[in-house]
Scaffold this motif. Structure first.
Motif, mmCIF file in Angstrom:
data_model
loop_
_atom_site.group_PDB
_atom_site.id
_atom_site.type_symbol
_atom_site.label_atom_id
_atom_site.label_comp_id
_atom_site.label_asym_id
_atom_site.label_seq_id
_atom_site.Cartn_x
_atom_site.Cartn_y
_atom_site.Cartn_z
ATOM 1 N N CYS A 27 0.845 -1.185 0.000
ATOM 2 C CA CYS A 27 0.000 0.000 0.000
ATOM 3 C C CYS A 27 0.881 1.236 0.000
ATOM 4 O O CYS A 27 2.101 1.130 0.003
ATOM 5 C CB CYS A 27 -0.949 -0.005 1.190
ATOM 6 N N ALA A 28 0.248 2.379 0.031
ATOM 7 C CA ALA A 28 0.979 3.647 0.046
ATOM 8 C C ALA A 28 0.774 4.377 1.367
ATOM 9 O O ALA A 28 0.926 5.577 1.448
ATOM 10 C CB ALA A 28 0.524 4.525 -1.113
ATOM 11 N N CYS A 29 0.434 3.644 2.418
ATOM 12 C CA CYS A 29 0.160 4.272 3.705
ATOM 13 C C CYS A 29 1.330 4.064 4.665
ATOM 14 O O CYS A 29 2.150 3.174 4.469
ATOM 15 C CB CYS A 29 -1.137 3.728 4.290
ATOM 16 N N PRO A 30 1.402 4.875 5.720
ATOM 17 C CA PRO A 30 2.498 4.740 6.686
ATOM 18 C C PRO A 30 2.536 3.356 7.331
ATOM 19 O O PRO A 30 1.499 2.785 7.659
ATOM 20 C CB PRO A 30 2.189 5.819 7.730
ATOM 21 N N ASN A 31 3.724 2.824 7.481
ATOM 22 C CA ASN A 31 3.952 1.532 8.136
ATOM 23 C C ASN A 31 3.226 0.371 7.473
ATOM 24 O O ASN A 31 2.965 -0.644 8.105
ATOM 25 C CB ASN A 31 3.585 1.602 9.619
#
Length: 69
Positions: A27-31
């Protein structure tokens, strides 16, 4: 790579996908938070899965292509 929204993840969305192949989520989300959730769901439903560290940037840096909508 195939785009699949986390909210659409379900048996119907995976119909026709090879169940013996390992799913690599990213994904392109944090962590990699959404990728972790997706991998956990897949594992709970009997699909082999793991998270690609580095998300979408890691995917493209490895030279893999992305589908466009």
């Amino acid at each position: 790579a195939r785009h699949l929204d986390l909210g659409a993840l379900g048996d119907a969305a995976l119909a026709g996908w090879p169940s013996a192949e390992e799913f690599i989520t990213y994904c392109a989300c944090p962590n990699d938070a959404s990728a972790v959730k997706a991998a956990q769901w897949l594992k709970q439903h009997g699909y082999p899965a793991r998270v690609l560290r580095g998300g979408i940037e890691g995917w493209t840096a490895a030279g893999f292509t992305l589908e466009t909508a």
